[in-house]
Design a protein around this motif. Sequence first.
Motif, PDB file in Angstrom:
ATOM      1  N   LEU A 297       0.918  -1.200   0.017  1.00  0.00           N
ATOM      2  CA  LEU A 297      -0.047  -0.176  -0.089  1.00  0.00           C
ATOM      3  C   LEU A 297       1.026   1.128  -0.063  1.00  0.00           C
ATOM      4  O   LEU A 297       1.792   1.239   0.821  1.00  0.00           O
ATOM      5  N   GLY A 298       0.609   2.195  -1.029  1.00  0.00           N
ATOM      6  CA  GLY A 298       1.359   3.408  -0.767  1.00  0.00           C
ATOM      7  C   GLY A 298       0.565   4.689  -0.441  1.00  0.00           C
ATOM      8  O   GLY A 298      -0.774   4.735  -0.997  1.00  0.00           O
ATOM      9  N   VAL A 299       1.088   5.666   0.353  1.00  0.00           N
ATOM     10  CA  VAL A 299       0.372   6.800   0.807  1.00  0.00           C
ATOM     11  C   VAL A 299       1.310   7.939   0.762  1.00  0.00           C
ATOM     12  O   VAL A 299       2.254   7.801   1.427  1.00  0.00           O
ATOM     13  N   ARG A 300       1.045   8.969  -0.069  1.00  0.00           N
ATOM     14  CA  ARG A 300       1.842  10.199  -0.043  1.00  0.00           C
ATOM     15  C   ARG A 300       1.739  11.029   1.435  1.00  0.00           C
ATOM     16  O   ARG A 300       0.573  10.806   1.888  1.00  0.00           O
ATOM     17  N   PRO A 301       2.855  11.328   1.632  1.00  0.00           N
ATOM     18  CA  PRO A 301       2.956  12.116   3.159  1.00  0.00           C
ATOM     19  C   PRO A 301       1.720  13.376   3.197  1.00  0.00           C
ATOM     20  O   PRO A 301       1.149  13.535   4.325  1.00  0.00           O
ATOM     21  N   GLU A 302       1.325  13.873   2.149  1.00  0.00           N
ATOM     22  CA  GLU A 302       0.445  14.881   2.134  1.00  0.00           C
ATOM     23  C   GLU A 302      -1.142  14.212   2.333  1.00  0.00           C
ATOM     24  O   GLU A 302      -1.955  14.810   2.666  1.00  0.00           O
ATOM     25  N   ASP A 303      -1.050  12.950   2.043  1.00  0.00           N
ATOM     26  CA  ASP A 303      -2.372  12.264   2.368  1.00  0.00           C
ATOM     27  C   ASP A 303      -2.594  11.723   3.629  1.00  0.00           C
ATOM     28  O   ASP A 303      -3.654  10.462   3.796  1.00  0.00           O
ATOM     29  N   ARG A 357      -3.252   9.197  16.186  1.00  0.00           N
ATOM     30  CA  ARG A 357      -4.070   8.552  15.439  1.00  0.00           C
ATOM     31  C   ARG A 357      -4.210   9.119  14.182  1.00  0.00           C
ATOM     32  O   ARG A 357      -4.134  10.537  13.949  1.00  0.00           O
ATOM     33  N   LEU A 358      -3.896   8.227  12.992  1.00  0.00           N
ATOM     34  CA  LEU A 358      -3.841   8.915  11.455  1.00  0.00           C
ATOM     35  C   LEU A 358      -4.870   8.327  10.672  1.00  0.00           C
ATOM     36  O   LEU A 358      -5.150   7.031  10.800  1.00  0.00           O
ATOM     37  N   ALA A 359      -5.236   9.149   9.675  1.00  0.00           N
ATOM     38  CA  ALA A 359      -6.414   8.462   8.869  1.00  0.00           C
ATOM     39  C   ALA A 359      -5.493   8.990   7.300  1.00  0.00           C
ATOM     40  O   ALA A 359      -5.029  10.034   7.241  1.00  0.00           O
ATOM     41  N   PHE A 360      -5.997   8.107   6.617  1.00  0.00           N
ATOM     42  CA  PHE A 360      -5.518   8.454   4.977  1.00  0.00           C
ATOM     43  C   PHE A 360      -6.357   8.807   4.171  1.00  0.00           C
ATOM     44  O   PHE A 360      -7.620   8.462   4.243  1.00  0.00           O
TER      45      PHE A 360
END
Length: 378
Positions: A297-303, A357-360
């Motif tokens: 899974l890939g997630v950009r830092p701004e996301d 806690r983080l959301a994408f």
Amino acid sequence: MGVVPAAMAQVEISCLVKTYPDRTGPGARAVDGIDLTISDKEFMVLVGPSGCGKSTTLRMIAGLEDISGGSISIDGRKVNDVAPKDRDIAMVFQNYALYPHMSVYENMAFGLKLRNVPKAEIDTRVREAATLLGLETYLDRKPKALSGGQRQRVAVGRAIVRRPKVFLFDEPLSNLDAKMRVGMRAEISRLHQQLGATMIYVTHDQVEAMTMGDRICVMREGRILQVAAPLELYNQPADLFVAGFIGSPPMNLFTGTLAGEGASVCFVESGATPFPVTVPLPPALAAAAQGCAEVVLGVRPEDVQIVAPGTSAQAEATVDVIEPMGAETFLTLRTAAGSLTARVRPNEVVAHGQTLRLAFALDRLHLFDRATERALRR
């Protein structure tokens, strides 16, 4: 007084190979059968890590390296066996390659003198290029009396006066400090617009590639992985390498498997306890991943977004490093299985050691087949 635009040309590379033989056999391929077309007036950037074959490819276009296989054509003319001086190209090197005993004017004029260009024509071309590059007041100086940025402008000017069909740049900004690099990036981009020339630019710096190129060719181990416009590369990387290489900070990557079925498929990070990264996948993305034993899974830092306690979240992480950048802040966060980077607003209040806690952004997820490393498209 305006500078005459360079002659225009399309560059076509077909099945290009470069092999360096060794004593025991044919040796390794530095360039492994690549195909690439650089359009007339295009600014093409070849980018990749050291040893990927980008500079070797540029040197073969210039005629400074022999071609082991395939062909190169400039303006429809095959140039495999054409001497460098007859290819109608001009090259700007990393080390400037200026003659220390000659003035700026003499350095820029030298190549034209060798070609027996009339003296009046040489003077016109040199002064036009000097005006374009802001070097009018430096024409009588020797290179030792110039700054690094000024020396690089002289090297570019020496190429401009040739009025070639194709400009070749081999990591020309590597010897400059950060501020000069930014300024020269803008100057070279402006020159491309003013000259309307075909330019091929080699760099290992993906920021240079993203800010300068009309299109970018990403190379690895002698092969081309993807050729696309900068934003297409960023938003739709073809594989894991491109995803991790393009972007600063780079994309966050998590290895895991799929759980659930139908409209309730989730990505679950492997080897992470007690709080693995768990992300619900859009149906189309989940469908594209069916049959994959393991995915990334890939997630950009701004996301990556910080959410309040009790709110639905995809990850939990501890703050390791806080990097205020002015307009934004980069956070390096430690998860149960590794780390991730978040790009947040500068007024976001966090502390070292704090658990977040983080959301994408679920509509901007990237998914890759771990076995093939290819992107899984919605």
